[in-house]
Design a protein around this motif. Sequence first.
Motif, PDB file in Angstrom:
ATOM      1  N   UNK A  75      16.436  43.119 -63.143  1.00 47.77           N
ATOM      2  CA  UNK A  75      15.344  43.834 -62.486  1.00 47.77           C
ATOM      3  C   UNK A  75      14.923  45.001 -63.373  1.00 47.77           C
ATOM      4  N   UNK A  76      13.670  45.411 -63.243  1.00 47.87           N
ATOM      5  CA  UNK A  76      13.167  46.588 -63.948  1.00 47.87           C
ATOM      6  C   UNK A  76      12.861  47.642 -62.898  1.00 47.87           C
ATOM      7  N   UNK A  77      13.521  48.805 -63.024  1.00 50.39           N
ATOM      8  CA  UNK A  77      13.339  49.904 -62.080  1.00 50.39           C
ATOM      9  C   UNK A  77      12.358  50.891 -62.695  1.00 50.39           C
ATOM     10  N   UNK A  98      23.452  56.685 -60.220  1.00 52.64           N
ATOM     11  CA  UNK A  98      23.151  57.639 -59.160  1.00 52.64           C
ATOM     12  C   UNK A  98      21.677  57.896 -58.949  1.00 52.64           C
ATOM     13  N   UNK A  99      20.818  57.498 -59.878  1.00 49.88           N
ATOM     14  CA  UNK A  99      19.377  57.703 -59.733  1.00 49.88           C
ATOM     15  C   UNK A  99      18.779  56.623 -58.834  1.00 49.88           C
ATOM     16  N   UNK A 100      17.731  56.997 -58.122  1.00 55.26           N
ATOM     17  CA  UNK A 100      17.032  56.027 -57.286  1.00 55.26           C
ATOM     18  C   UNK A 100      15.644  55.777 -57.844  1.00 55.26           C
ATOM     19  N   UNK A 101      15.124  54.604 -57.563  1.00 51.24           N
ATOM     20  CA  UNK A 101      13.789  54.243 -58.021  1.00 51.24           C
ATOM     21  C   UNK A 101      13.318  52.985 -57.310  1.00 51.24           C
ATOM     22  N   UNK A 102      12.109  52.597 -57.602  1.00 47.69           N
ATOM     23  CA  UNK A 102      11.505  51.419 -56.965  1.00 47.69           C
ATOM     24  C   UNK A 102      11.483  50.280 -57.979  1.00 47.69           C
ATOM     25  N   UNK A 103      11.832  49.089 -57.511  1.00 53.77           N
ATOM     26  CA  UNK A 103      11.851  47.924 -58.391  1.00 53.77           C
ATOM     27  C   UNK A 103      10.420  47.553 -58.745  1.00 53.77           C
ATOM     28  N   UNK A 104      10.152  47.517 -60.041  1.00 52.20           N
ATOM     29  CA  UNK A 104       8.821  47.208 -60.550  1.00 52.20           C
ATOM     30  C   UNK A 104       8.647  45.704 -60.752  1.00 52.20           C
ATOM     31  N   UNK A 105       9.722  45.048 -61.225  1.00 52.21           N
ATOM     32  CA  UNK A 105       9.641  43.626 -61.551  1.00 52.21           C
ATOM     33  C   UNK A 105      11.012  42.990 -61.401  1.00 52.21           C
ATOM     34  N   UNK A 106      11.049  41.752 -60.944  1.00 52.60           N
ATOM     35  CA  UNK A 106      12.292  40.990 -60.824  1.00 52.60           C
ATOM     36  C   UNK A 106      12.195  39.807 -61.779  1.00 52.60           C
ATOM     37  N   UNK A 107      13.190  39.684 -62.678  1.00 49.94           N
ATOM     38  CA  UNK A 107      13.230  38.574 -63.632  1.00 49.94           C
ATOM     39  C   UNK A 107      14.342  37.641 -63.170  1.00 49.94           C
ATOM     40  N   UNK A 108      14.002  36.654 -62.352  1.00 48.00           N
ATOM     41  CA  UNK A 108      15.009  35.792 -61.739  1.00 48.00           C
ATOM     42  C   UNK A 108      15.688  34.871 -62.736  1.00 48.00           C
ATOM     43  N   UNK A 112      13.797  49.275 -69.781  1.00 55.70           N
ATOM     44  CA  UNK A 112      14.561  48.071 -70.101  1.00 55.70           C
ATOM     45  C   UNK A 112      15.095  47.463 -68.799  1.00 55.70           C
ATOM     46  N   UNK A 113      15.292  46.143 -68.769  1.00 54.24           N
ATOM     47  CA  UNK A 113      15.815  45.522 -67.551  1.00 54.24           C
ATOM     48  C   UNK A 113      17.290  45.870 -67.318  1.00 54.24           C
ATOM     49  N   UNK A 114      17.647  45.956 -66.040  1.00 59.06           N
ATOM     50  CA  UNK A 114      19.025  46.151 -65.597  1.00 59.06           C
ATOM     51  C   UNK A 114      19.506  44.871 -64.942  1.00 59.06           C
ATOM     52  N   UNK A 146      10.652  53.832 -64.157  1.00 55.98           N
ATOM     53  CA  UNK A 146      11.026  55.118 -64.729  1.00 55.98           C
ATOM     54  C   UNK A 146      12.502  55.276 -65.049  1.00 55.98           C
ATOM     55  N   UNK A 147      13.296  54.226 -64.955  1.00 55.21           N
ATOM     56  CA  UNK A 147      14.743  54.312 -65.216  1.00 55.21           C
ATOM     57  C   UNK A 147      15.128  53.376 -66.358  1.00 55.21           C
ATOM     58  N   UNK A 148      16.297  53.624 -66.956  1.00 50.99           N
ATOM     59  CA  UNK A 148      16.833  52.848 -68.070  1.00 50.99           C
ATOM     60  C   UNK A 148      15.823  52.795 -69.226  1.00 50.99           C
ATOM     61  N   UNK A 149      15.349  53.965 -69.611  1.00 52.02           N
ATOM     62  CA  UNK A 149      14.327  54.065 -70.659  1.00 52.02           C
ATOM     63  C   UNK A 149      14.964  53.914 -72.034  1.00 52.02           C
ATOM     64  N   UNK A 150      14.326  53.131 -72.895  1.00 56.59           N
ATOM     65  CA  UNK A 150      14.785  52.927 -74.270  1.00 56.59           C
ATOM     66  C   UNK A 150      13.593  53.121 -75.207  1.00 56.59           C
ATOM     67  N   UNK A 151      13.896  53.444 -76.470  1.00 59.75           N
ATOM     68  CA  UNK A 151      12.853  53.606 -77.486  1.00 59.75           C
ATOM     69  C   UNK A 151      12.577  52.249 -78.113  1.00 59.75           C
ATOM     70  N   UNK A 152      11.307  51.914 -78.251  1.00 57.06           N
ATOM     71  CA  UNK A 152      10.921  50.643 -78.854  1.00 57.06           C
ATOM     72  C   UNK A 152      10.011  50.938 -80.039  1.00 57.06           C
ATOM     73  N   UNK A 153      10.375  50.401 -81.209  1.00 60.78           N
ATOM     74  CA  UNK A 153       9.583  50.574 -82.426  1.00 60.78           C
ATOM     75  C   UNK A 153       8.620  49.393 -82.525  1.00 60.78           C
ATOM     76  N   UNK A 154       7.326  49.683 -82.567  1.00 61.10           N
ATOM     77  CA  UNK A 154       6.314  48.636 -82.636  1.00 61.10           C
ATOM     78  C   UNK A 154       5.526  48.804 -83.924  1.00 61.10           C
TER      79      UNK A 154
END
Length: 170
Positions: A45-47, A30-40, A72-74, A49-57
């Motif tokens: 696709x990466x939207x 239900x959230x809207x956002x702008x596509x930042x990157x397309x991984x064909x 994270x990509x959707x 500010x959406x689908x945020x995940x924690x990454x341990x570096x």
Amino acid sequence: MGWKAAEKLIRHWKVLRGDNVMIIRGKDKGDTGIIKRVIRSQNRVIVEGKNLVKKHIKQGQGHEGGIFTVEAPLHASNVQVVDPVTGCGCTLNIMFLKSRACKVGVRYLEDGTKVRVSRGIGASGSIIPRPEILKIRTTPRPTAGPKDTPLNVALEKTYDAKTGKGMAEL
């Protein structure tokens, strides 16, 4: 990616970088956002500010370690383009979900230009404009290097067909 998944790559992409999309499945449904990157190569696709995940570096030379929040990509099938007419920035209801997101079709205008149009139930049928961000190149065009021939030398006329001047002696 396995060899079977590679067979199912999307051939005709309906969403582009810079499109305003709605997420139709997943935790951000239900959230809207702008596509930042397309991984064909992965149909993803990466939207922004959406689908945020924690990454341990882990800490290393030149960078600091820690826990970071990244996008994270959707999968491309989990997003739909927002109709530019009916999908104005309103608050979301479940009933309003179908009237905002739309399918994308392709039509040709009288002058022969190809445009994307909104289609589906509750869609306005209006033209979906091409995002302005696509005019900006992600990788810069190569410039002339030190070993390249200068432009004035390359454009210099070295052979005249009428007189035969400049022809190599055989």
